[in-house]
Write a protein that holds these residues in place. Structure first.
Motif, PDB file in Angstrom:
ATOM      1  N   ARG A  67      -1.055 -15.777   8.012  1.00 14.79           N
ATOM      2  CA  ARG A  67      -0.684 -14.848   6.955  1.00 14.79           C
ATOM      3  C   ARG A  67      -1.951 -14.346   6.273  1.00 14.79           C
ATOM      4  NH1 ARG A  67       3.717 -18.812   5.753  1.00 14.79           N
ATOM      5  NH2 ARG A  67       5.595 -17.826   6.533  1.00 14.79           N
ATOM      6  N   ALA A  68      -2.060 -13.046   6.139  1.00 17.68           N
ATOM      7  CA  ALA A  68      -3.157 -12.422   5.399  1.00 17.68           C
ATOM      8  C   ALA A  68      -2.570 -11.191   4.729  1.00 17.68           C
ATOM      9  CB  ALA A  68      -4.307 -12.061   6.322  1.00 17.68           C
ATOM     10  N   ARG A  69      -1.854 -11.405   3.635  1.00 15.48           N
ATOM     11  CA  ARG A  69      -1.071 -10.340   2.999  1.00 15.48           C
ATOM     12  C   ARG A  69      -1.798  -9.736   1.803  1.00 15.48           C
ATOM     13  NH1 ARG A  69       4.444 -13.815   3.286  1.00 15.48           N
ATOM     14  NH2 ARG A  69       4.722 -13.595   5.526  1.00 15.48           N
ATOM     15  N   ILE A  70      -1.629  -8.431   1.659  1.00 10.51           N
ATOM     16  CA  ILE A  70      -2.158  -7.714   0.511  1.00 10.51           C
ATOM     17  C   ILE A  70      -1.106  -6.680   0.123  1.00 10.51           C
ATOM     18  CG2 ILE A  70      -3.398  -6.042   1.941  1.00 10.51           C
ATOM     19  CD1 ILE A  70      -5.556  -6.063  -0.331  1.00 10.51           C
ATOM     20  N   GLY A  71      -0.931  -6.471  -1.175  1.00  7.20           N
ATOM     21  CA  GLY A  71       0.084  -5.523  -1.589  1.00  7.20           C
ATOM     22  C   GLY A  71       0.129  -5.291  -3.073  1.00  7.20           C
ATOM     23  N   VAL A  72       1.088  -4.461  -3.471  1.00  8.92           N
ATOM     24  CA  VAL A  72       1.333  -4.154  -4.877  1.00  8.92           C
ATOM     25  C   VAL A  72       2.831  -4.274  -5.133  1.00  8.92           C
ATOM     26  CG1 VAL A  72      -0.665  -2.660  -5.208  1.00  8.92           C
ATOM     27  CG2 VAL A  72       1.473  -1.684  -4.423  1.00  8.92           C
ATOM     28  N   ILE A  73       3.173  -4.813  -6.297  1.00  2.00           N
ATOM     29  CA  ILE A  73       4.558  -4.940  -6.732  1.00  2.00           C
ATOM     30  C   ILE A  73       4.583  -4.545  -8.198  1.00  2.00           C
ATOM     31  CG2 ILE A  73       6.474  -6.539  -7.156  1.00  2.00           C
ATOM     32  CD1 ILE A  73       5.391  -8.266  -4.872  1.00  2.00           C
ATOM     33  N   GLY A  74       5.580  -3.742  -8.586  1.00  2.00           N
ATOM     34  CA  GLY A  74       5.607  -3.343  -9.985  1.00  2.00           C
ATOM     35  C   GLY A  74       6.909  -2.698 -10.396  1.00  2.00           C
ATOM     36  N   LYS A  75       6.878  -2.171 -11.624  1.00  2.00           N
ATOM     37  CA  LYS A  75       8.036  -1.513 -12.221  1.00  2.00           C
ATOM     38  C   LYS A  75       7.586  -0.156 -12.734  1.00  2.00           C
ATOM     39  CE  LYS A  75      11.900  -2.649 -15.161  1.00  2.00           C
ATOM     40  NZ  LYS A  75      12.536  -3.636 -16.007  1.00  2.00           N
ATOM     41  N   ALA A  76       8.437   0.861 -12.584  1.00  2.00           N
ATOM     42  CA  ALA A  76       8.104   2.212 -13.029  1.00  2.00           C
ATOM     43  C   ALA A  76       9.326   2.848 -13.678  1.00  2.00           C
ATOM     44  CB  ALA A  76       7.639   3.058 -11.845  1.00  2.00           C
ATOM     45  N   ALA A  77       9.118   3.685 -14.661  1.00  2.00           N
ATOM     46  CA  ALA A  77      10.172   4.460 -15.312  1.00  2.00           C
ATOM     47  C   ALA A  77      11.331   3.589 -15.788  1.00  2.00           C
ATOM     48  CB  ALA A  77      10.662   5.577 -14.382  1.00  2.00           C
ATOM     49  N   GLY A  78      11.051   2.372 -16.196  1.00  2.00           N
ATOM     50  CA  GLY A  78      12.053   1.505 -16.791  1.00  2.00           C
ATOM     51  C   GLY A  78      12.991   0.810 -15.833  1.00  2.00           C
ATOM     52  N   ASP A  79      13.720   1.548 -15.017  1.00  2.00           N
ATOM     53  CA  ASP A  79      14.762   0.965 -14.175  1.00  2.00           C
ATOM     54  C   ASP A  79      14.429   0.952 -12.681  1.00  2.00           C
ATOM     55  OD1 ASP A  79      16.342   0.519 -16.399  1.00  2.00           O
ATOM     56  OD2 ASP A  79      17.337   2.468 -16.254  1.00  2.00           O
ATOM     57  N   TRP A  80      13.212   1.247 -12.311  1.00  2.00           N
ATOM     58  CA  TRP A  80      12.811   1.290 -10.895  1.00  2.00           C
ATOM     59  C   TRP A  80      11.755   0.228 -10.630  1.00  2.00           C
ATOM     60  CZ3 TRP A  80      15.205   4.483  -7.464  1.00  2.00           C
ATOM     61  CH2 TRP A  80      16.011   5.486  -8.014  1.00  2.00           C
ATOM     62  N   THR A  81      11.883  -0.465  -9.507  1.00  2.00           N
ATOM     63  CA  THR A  81      10.849  -1.399  -9.069  1.00  2.00           C
ATOM     64  C   THR A  81      10.370  -0.963  -7.691  1.00  2.00           C
ATOM     65  OG1 THR A  81      12.412  -2.940  -8.038  1.00  2.00           O
ATOM     66  CG2 THR A  81      11.861  -3.327 -10.360  1.00  2.00           C
ATOM     67  N   TYR A  82       9.187  -1.393  -7.323  1.00  2.00           N
ATOM     68  CA  TYR A  82       8.633  -1.044  -6.020  1.00  2.00           C
ATOM     69  C   TYR A  82       7.805  -2.203  -5.486  1.00  2.00           C
ATOM     70  CZ  TYR A  82       4.462  -0.235  -8.804  1.00  2.00           C
ATOM     71  OH  TYR A  82       3.402  -0.389  -9.666  1.00  2.00           O
ATOM     72  N   ALA A  83       7.671  -2.211  -4.164  1.00  2.00           N
ATOM     73  CA  ALA A  83       6.837  -3.221  -3.515  1.00  2.00           C
ATOM     74  C   ALA A  83       6.272  -2.637  -2.236  1.00  2.00           C
ATOM     75  CB  ALA A  83       7.646  -4.469  -3.197  1.00  2.00           C
ATOM     76  N   PHE A  84       5.007  -2.879  -2.008  1.00  2.00           N
ATOM     77  CA  PHE A  84       4.382  -2.570  -0.727  1.00  2.00           C
ATOM     78  C   PHE A  84       3.491  -3.755  -0.384  1.00  2.00           C
ATOM     79  CE2 PHE A  84       1.085  -1.210   2.127  1.00  2.00           C
ATOM     80  CZ  PHE A  84       1.823  -0.571   3.109  1.00  2.00           C
ATOM     81  N   ILE A  85       3.809  -4.439   0.714  1.00  2.00           N
ATOM     82  CA  ILE A  85       3.038  -5.602   1.151  1.00  2.00           C
ATOM     83  C   ILE A  85       2.721  -5.420   2.627  1.00  2.00           C
ATOM     84  CG2 ILE A  85       3.001  -8.103   1.437  1.00  2.00           C
ATOM     85  CD1 ILE A  85       5.129  -8.202  -0.828  1.00  2.00           C
ATOM     86  N   TYR A  86       1.442  -5.487   2.946  1.00  2.00           N
ATOM     87  CA  TYR A  86       0.983  -5.384   4.336  1.00  2.00           C
ATOM     88  C   TYR A  86       0.491  -6.751   4.779  1.00  2.00           C
ATOM     89  CZ  TYR A  86      -1.241  -3.744   8.558  1.00  2.00           C
ATOM     90  OH  TYR A  86      -1.583  -3.555   9.873  1.00  2.00           O
ATOM     91  N   ASP A  87       0.952  -7.198   5.934  1.00  2.00           N
ATOM     92  CA  ASP A  87       0.519  -8.474   6.496  1.00  2.00           C
ATOM     93  C   ASP A  87      -0.480  -8.191   7.606  1.00  2.00           C
ATOM     94  OD1 ASP A  87       0.169 -11.031   7.403  1.00  2.00           O
ATOM     95  OD2 ASP A  87       2.305 -11.494   7.533  1.00  2.00           O
ATOM     96  N   ALA A  88      -1.760  -8.444   7.342  1.00  2.00           N
ATOM     97  CA  ALA A  88      -2.815  -8.184   8.321  1.00  2.00           C
ATOM     98  C   ALA A  88      -3.092  -9.400   9.185  1.00  2.00           C
ATOM     99  CB  ALA A  88      -4.101  -7.772   7.602  1.00  2.00           C
ATOM    100  N   GLY A  89      -2.373 -10.482   8.956  1.00  2.00           N
ATOM    101  CA  GLY A  89      -2.578 -11.708   9.721  1.00  2.00           C
ATOM    102  C   GLY A  89      -1.696 -11.741  10.942  1.00  2.00           C
TER     103      GLY A  89
END
Length: 179
Positions: free
Chosen positions: A17-39
């Motif tokens: 496993r060699a993961r890098i990404g971003v997870i967060g919340k936007a505009a109050g009611d929206w969440t997002y995630a982007f995770i890339y596994d380079a391993g």
């Protein structure tokens, strides 16, 4: 330095496993995630997108999901690897989730949840790493799951669930495919 794995010579490091990404919340009611596994070594899932998902969470206990992520068709799949009763997930669960649900899967659906229940219905598509992404023969399906924790005490719990899985179109294996 090169090393030999079976009949293959491998150069460099082997990271499961060699993961890098971003997870967060936007505009109050929206969440997002982007995770890339380079391993991922050659004996497991190929490297690639683990999650690329947006969710609308504007209603308490409800989430509308769209993107690539892990889809929880079984209790075994929804349980963290650190919390499994046995060393590995069951073969039956791996077969069931490998057909139409599981890791790195395109999906769109809705889930409702509380302290003792989980309800979900999803349409699923190809995986981000191993299915054909041409316009022909992409895997398409759906699944539904309902669970309830009937008994809950400090010493034991009883969890009951039912699920259904539909495969509408199989994936393109790339070998002698007539489509």
């Amino acid at each position: 330095a090169a090393r030999r794995v079976g009949a293959t010579t491998v150069d460099g490091a082997n990271a499961r496993r060699a993961r890098i990404g971003v997870i967060g919340k936007a505009a109050g009611d929206w969440t997002y995630a982007f995770i890339y596994d380079a391993g991922n070594s050659q004996d497991t899932t190929a490297r690639g997108i683990q999650a690329a998902q947006i969710n609308y969470v504007g209603f308490k206990g409800v989430s509308f999901d769209l993107g690539y992520s892990n889809t929880f068709f079984t209790l075994d799949q929804a349980t963290s690897g650190a919390d499994l009763m046995f060393l590995e997930r069951s073969a039956a669960a791996d077969v069931a989730t490998g057909i139409n649900t599981g890791n790195y899967r395109a999906n769109a659906g809705v889930r409702a949840f509380g302290n003792r229940y989980w309800l979900g219905a999803y349409f699923t598509g190809p995986t981000s790493s191993s299915d054909s992404h041409t316009l022909t023969a992409e895997r398409l399906g759906a699944f539904q799951r309902a669970t309830y924790q009937v008994l809950q005490t400090p010493d034991y719990t009883l969890h009951l669930g039912i699920s259904a899985d539909e495969l509408f179109k199989t994936s393109n294996s790339g070998v002698n495919t007539p489509y």
